[in-house]
Design an enzyme around this catalytic site. Structure first.
Site, PDB file in Angstrom:
ATOM      1  N   LYS A 218       1.654  -4.354   8.986  1.00  0.00           N
ATOM      2  CA  LYS A 218       0.858  -3.809  10.000  1.00  0.00           C
ATOM      3  C   LYS A 218      -0.833  -3.041   9.816  1.00  0.00           C
ATOM      4  O   LYS A 218      -1.472  -3.337  10.275  1.00  0.00           O
ATOM      5  CB  LYS A 218       1.905  -2.219   9.854  1.00  0.00           C
ATOM      6  CG  LYS A 218       0.815  -1.361  11.102  1.00  0.00           C
ATOM      7  CD  LYS A 218       1.463   0.052  11.181  1.00  0.00           C
ATOM      8  CE  LYS A 218       1.419   0.838  11.607  1.00  0.00           C
ATOM      9  NZ  LYS A 218       1.806   2.450  11.823  1.00  0.00           N
ATOM     10  N   GLU A 224       1.410  -6.088  -1.952  1.00  0.00           N
ATOM     11  CA  GLU A 224       1.893  -7.326  -2.835  1.00  0.00           C
ATOM     12  C   GLU A 224       2.667  -8.642  -1.961  1.00  0.00           C
ATOM     13  O   GLU A 224       1.992  -9.081  -1.608  1.00  0.00           O
ATOM     14  CB  GLU A 224       3.750  -6.819  -2.639  1.00  0.00           C
ATOM     15  CG  GLU A 224       3.628  -5.422  -3.594  1.00  0.00           C
ATOM     16  CD  GLU A 224       3.571  -4.005  -3.080  1.00  0.00           C
ATOM     17  OE1 GLU A 224       2.633  -4.250  -1.967  1.00  0.00           O
ATOM     18  OE2 GLU A 224       4.015  -3.673  -3.551  1.00  0.00           O
ATOM     19  N   GLY A 276       5.763   2.427  10.399  1.00  0.00           N
ATOM     20  CA  GLY A 276       6.120   0.868   9.774  1.00  0.00           C
ATOM     21  C   GLY A 276       7.924   0.481   9.411  1.00  0.00           C
ATOM     22  O   GLY A 276       8.100  -0.559   9.503  1.00  0.00           O
ATOM     23  N   ARG A 277       8.843   1.735   8.931  1.00  0.00           N
ATOM     24  CA  ARG A 277       9.812   1.551   9.461  1.00  0.00           C
ATOM     25  C   ARG A 277      10.375   1.452  10.639  1.00  0.00           C
ATOM     26  O   ARG A 277      12.279   1.146  10.499  1.00  0.00           O
ATOM     27  CB  ARG A 277      10.226   2.727   8.456  1.00  0.00           C
ATOM     28  CG  ARG A 277       9.988   3.775   8.861  1.00  0.00           C
ATOM     29  CD  ARG A 277      10.312   5.188   7.749  1.00  0.00           C
ATOM     30  NE  ARG A 277       9.600   6.111   7.963  1.00  0.00           N
ATOM     31  CZ  ARG A 277       8.303   6.189   7.518  1.00  0.00           C
ATOM     32  NH1 ARG A 277       7.514   5.637   7.051  1.00  0.00           N
ATOM     33  NH2 ARG A 277       7.691   8.319   7.933  1.00  0.00           N
ATOM     34  N   GLU A 362      11.520   7.175   3.111  1.00  0.00           N
ATOM     35  CA  GLU A 362      10.287   7.586   3.901  1.00  0.00           C
ATOM     36  C   GLU A 362      10.088   8.498   4.149  1.00  0.00           C
ATOM     37  O   GLU A 362       9.299   8.810   4.825  1.00  0.00           O
ATOM     38  CB  GLU A 362      10.247   5.980   3.960  1.00  0.00           C
ATOM     39  CG  GLU A 362       8.723   5.760   3.648  1.00  0.00           C
ATOM     40  CD  GLU A 362       8.362   4.412   3.547  1.00  0.00           C
ATOM     41  OE1 GLU A 362       8.031   3.986   4.757  1.00  0.00           O
ATOM     42  OE2 GLU A 362       8.219   3.579   2.476  1.00  0.00           O
ATOM     43  N   HIS A 393      35.602  -1.560  -5.478  1.00  0.00           N
ATOM     44  CA  HIS A 393      35.427  -1.919  -7.137  1.00  0.00           C
ATOM     45  C   HIS A 393      34.359  -1.825  -7.966  1.00  0.00           C
ATOM     46  O   HIS A 393      34.339  -2.285  -8.448  1.00  0.00           O
ATOM     47  CB  HIS A 393      35.939  -3.261  -7.377  1.00  0.00           C
ATOM     48  CG  HIS A 393      37.201  -3.595  -5.888  1.00  0.00           C
ATOM     49  ND1 HIS A 393      38.783  -3.352  -6.757  1.00  0.00           N
ATOM     50  CD2 HIS A 393      37.506  -4.864  -4.652  1.00  0.00           C
ATOM     51  CE1 HIS A 393      39.008  -3.675  -5.522  1.00  0.00           C
ATOM     52  NE2 HIS A 393      38.730  -4.604  -4.563  1.00  0.00           N
ATOM     53  N   LYS A 502      -0.031   2.972  -5.094  1.00  0.00           N
ATOM     54  CA  LYS A 502      -0.442   2.262  -4.963  1.00  0.00           C
ATOM     55  C   LYS A 502      -1.585   1.797  -5.626  1.00  0.00           C
ATOM     56  O   LYS A 502      -2.281   1.166  -6.251  1.00  0.00           O
ATOM     57  CB  LYS A 502      -1.221   2.604  -3.541  1.00  0.00           C
ATOM     58  CG  LYS A 502       0.515   1.909  -2.732  1.00  0.00           C
ATOM     59  CD  LYS A 502      -0.314   1.966  -1.822  1.00  0.00           C
ATOM     60  CE  LYS A 502       1.057   2.123  -0.531  1.00  0.00           C
ATOM     61  NZ  LYS A 502       0.712   1.714   1.106  1.00  0.00           N
TER      62      LYS A 502
END
Ligand code: F6P
Length: 535
Positions: A218, A224, A276-277, A362, A393, A502
């Site tokens: 965005k 990253e 963003g999400r 978030e 399991h 950050k």
């Protein structure tokens, strides 16, 4: 964009702990909620399953195994009304600045309103919304045409999506979920982590002339993603023998100039009112469109739009996102449950828990209200999970017999996908058995074999895992998060909590090369010395 979004509706907002219903819910919890036993409730009410189940678009929800009765739900509805939920929801859909700390609207619903050229879809449409709808429609057309061109281009065999958080999790989750209908000749890869192993293992074996990189960010500044994008470009230049970058790199971003500065000519944009999400419906969804094609991408949007309409128009009492969001408040603030387990009994939905972690934690992992005042109550639970039956399991032992009560969300498909004979009934039987065991328990004089039961779960049923049902399911979760966040009085659309880390990482990184620990706390300094190049 012309026009102005409507101002924030916060004036009409009442924080949950300042309502009469909040006090009434506390009294109700002390009187009957705390000791509520779902087994007794079923014994007393033959209509319980019907009363606490409902259809919503593409999703059937059985909520009858939860620790709620009619009185609980009535009080939760009072709470929603006193907080001003209906007006706030309508304001959000109309483009009000519900993201108050960033002065932004939250209009992701516009992205899936496929008939959005028409103003009547949003009767209260302002000039801002009308313009936004037109830009959305134009961008969607261009992006889907591009996706179809890539699908038809036999030279492109591998598509590498580089993006993190909302720019990675949604597309990765949806592409995994719909792999049965994905173009067989395209391999879609996703790289998020800045660990070089992530990009390195994807690049290994790829050929530049057959590879398309989609750089999804965005902001086009996320560290990253930028590190991975530059490394991908370096690899492409080194191995590509002069192939043009601009034919093999595409930018999906609101920051088109930054993408161009990177050397990208083909860009698809979106807008600051898409968090963003909440962005997989936008240009960020290009990997999805390449995988499943324009028609199926349209079905994904249409499924989500159907859930939007349900959220906007269904009465609160039969409004699934509202019921689920309020249930989350009931469990977190009255029962004190600290987490919720997502258990999709579907291999296709294996990435859903990770996607929902960002969406819920978030959005609602906040400790202050919309005015920045510290909250005296808890907000988002920890959301976690794993596809069934794998979870059985691994951690289901704790859910059955551990000290904590952990509500589970079973997601079950009526029809399996690319199925081998006998697999799907066994998968469904396991989901139903787990939900049954959690509720009924089993008394035993031997403590090791005793199951206390009365452990709550939802069962969400999709007819099958197709694009429309998946769209509806995701939108259901988006709105549920908006409901609980609204009641908690927080801003579900910002994420200031990721900023500090950050900044500190930017400060630490050069120290790993130089060994300079001046001004660092003792623990970090020791670790910089241990991990830095100078050790
Ligand atoms: O983790 C913080 C965050 O800002 C998320 O909200 C966002 O989805 C992610 O980083 C990626 O941001 P961008 O799309 O700008 O690269």
């Amino acid at each position: 964009m012309a026009g102005q979004p409507a101002p924030s509706p916060v004036a009409a907002r009442v924080r949950c702990d300042h309502t009469r219903a909040w006090a009434a819910l506390h009294a109700h919890y002390a009187r009957s909620g705390q000791a509520f036993d779902v087994r007794d409730a079923f014994a007393a009410d033959p209509g319980r399953h019907a009363a606490f189940s409902q259809e919503a678009p593409h999703v059937f929800a059985d909520l009858s195994r939860h620790r709620v009765d009619a009185a609980t739900e009535a009080l939760l509805m009072d709470l929603a009304r006193e907080c001003g939920l209906p007006a706030w929801r309508d304001a959000m859909f109309a483009g009000a600045l519900v993201n108050t700390t960033e002065q932004r609207a939250a209009l992701h619903h516009l992205l899936r309103n496929v008939a959005s050229a028409s103003v009547d879809i949003v009767p209260s449409a302002t000039e801002f919304i009308v313009n936004a709808q037109q830009e959305v429609a134009a961008t969607r057309r261009a992006m889907l045409a591009y996706a179809e061109a890539v699908r038809a281009d036999e030279r492109i065999t591998d598509v590498v999506g580089i993006g993190i958080g909302g720019s990675g999790l949604g597309p990765a989750m949806v592409v995994a979920a719909l792999e049965d209908i994905a173009a067989p000749a395209k391999r879609i890869h996703f790289v998020s982590n800045v660990d070089g192993m992530a990009l390195g293992s994807v690049l290994h074996g790829l050929r530049p002339r057959n590879t398309l990189f989609l750089i999804a960010s965005k902001t086009f500044t996320t560290a990253e993603t930028m590190v991975n994008a530059h490394a991908a470009r370096d690899w492409f230049v080194a191995q590509g023998g002069g192939l043009p970058i601009d034919r093999h790199f595409v930018g999906l971003t609101t920051h088109l100039e930054a993408a161009r500065a990177f050397g990208i000519a083909t860009t698809f944009g979106f807008w600051d009112w898409v968090g963003g999400r909440f962005s997989l419906w936008s240009a960020i969804g290009l990997p999805i469109a390449i995988a499943i094609g324009a028609d199926a991408f349209g079905a994904l949007l249409a499924g989500a739009h159907a859930m939007d309409e349900h959220f906007r128009h269904a009465p609160l009492e039969r409004n699934l996102p509202v019921r689920l969001g309020l249930l989350d408040v009931w469990y977190r603030n009255f029962h004190g449950f600290t987490s919720r387990c997502i258990a999709p009994y579907s291999h296709g939905l294996r990435r859903l828990p990770a996607y929902l972690q960002q969406l819920e934690m978030e959005s609602n992992g906040k400790g202050v209200d919309w005015q920045g005042r510290a909250l005296p109550y808890a907000t988002a639970p920890v959301v976690w999970g794993e596809a069934g039956t794998n979870g059985q399991h691994a951690f289901f032992q704790m859910i059955h017999q551990g000290h904590d009560v952990i509500p589970v969300e079973f997601i079950v498909l009526r029809r399996g996908g690319r199925d081998l004979p006998g697999h799907h009934p066994r998968l469904v039987a396991n989901a139903l058995a787990q939900a049954q065991a959690l509720m009924l328990g089993r008394a035993s004089a031997d403590g090791h074999r005793h199951f206390s039961g009365n452990r709550p779960s939802s069962v969400l049923v999709l007819e099958q895992l197709d694009a429309a049902s998946l769209g509806a399911l995701i939108a259901l979760y988006e709105h549920r998060v908006a409901v609980s966040g609204m009641v908690w009085g927080i801003n579900s659309f910002d994420q200031w909590g990721v900023e500090l880390g950050k900044q500190l990482a930017a400060n630490i990184e050069p120290r790993l090369a130089t060994g300079d620990t001046t001004g660092l706390d003792a623990s970090t300094a020791a670790l910089v010395r241990r991990l830095g190049r100078k050790v």
